[in-house]
Design an enzyme around this catalytic site. Sequence first.
Site, short mmCIF file in Angstrom:
data_model
loop_
_atom_site.label_atom_id
_atom_site.label_comp_id
_atom_site.label_asym_id
_atom_site.label_seq_id
_atom_site.Cartn_x
_atom_site.Cartn_y
_atom_site.Cartn_z
N SER A 122 -111.40 -41.62 -16.88
CA SER A 122 -110.13 -41.41 -16.17
C SER A 122 -109.71 -42.65 -15.40
O SER A 122 -110.56 -43.41 -14.92
CB SER A 122 -110.28 -40.23 -15.21
N GLU A 124 -108.78 -42.53 -12.59
CA GLU A 124 -109.25 -42.29 -11.22
C GLU A 124 -110.49 -43.12 -10.88
O GLU A 124 -110.82 -43.28 -9.71
CB GLU A 124 -109.56 -40.81 -11.02
N TYR A 146 -113.66 -36.70 -7.64
CA TYR A 146 -113.42 -36.69 -9.08
C TYR A 146 -113.58 -38.09 -9.66
O TYR A 146 -114.25 -38.28 -10.69
CB TYR A 146 -112.01 -36.17 -9.35
#
Length: 327
Positions: A122, A124, A146
Amino acid sequence: MKRALITGIGGQDGSYLAELLLERDYAVVGVVRPGAPPYENLAPIADRIELLEADLLDQPSLTAALETAGPDEVYNLASPSFVPASWDHPVETARFAAVGATSLLEVIRATNPSIRFYQSSSSEIFGEPRESPQNEMTPPEPVTPYGVAKAYAHFIVHSYRRRYGLYACSGILYNHESPRRPLEFLPRKVAHGAAAISLGLQEELVLGDLDARRDWGYAADYVRAMWLMLGQDEPGDYVVASGESHSVREFVQCAFEHVGLDWQEHVRVDPGLQRGPAELHRLVGDPSRARERLGWEPEVGFEQLTRLLVDADLERPRTPASSMERR
């Protein structure tokens, strides 16, 4: 006939990937949690896939699923996906996103190391990046539970590839949306709101920071990149992104224009819905490697994606979204 095993098959990405693989004459097996209810996303292909119950944190059940499925390829898409919720459930997020990926890699290593493995990473992992746009060499700087868990999974894929010679890839996916997203995700919330207001089912749409920016793409495009990664001669990691940054305001304007409405007459900003320090900035991906090595290009652009989401909600009006839903 190639065989593929997909964890998280009932989600947005898993269902699109299953459909793509079926179109390419794969036998598709999905891993679901024991006792999981039927998945709406899988209804159109339910009679063409096989579902096996297994728990990512239970290696014996994973081993049994792998031995039963006998896959050539494994796609690990199982993970909590709503980033803000990872602050409410940091331990669960770490277990499934980080430990779950490790468990699956270990079972593959012990059972059949010739399996080709895809890990869904991701954007992220970059958190507050040192550079923009980001590419495969950008140092991870995760700032959410996350993102941290996904960074661990990203690194463990590299470790198993280096230590054991596994064919293991990570796709660093930026925000990718579709009508299969739940309403808590901003693009679905906006699309649903525009559709519902145009149909007289909702009076207003309440949002947070209209200046927040994202690199948005279409989920069906992004799962195609996953499949392409496992078809290369050598494994590697790839940024999968549109390469464009758009604000929430742009998304809202495009959605409401599509239904012939002035968004400023129907959208209310609630400062309480803004993420403040938790808001990430400058996240935009450079998909050059995917374009050059995989031959991958997104087929759906920003405006087309917005219209696609609104059209889907016009066809299936639902209960108005709660004004307390958070981005």
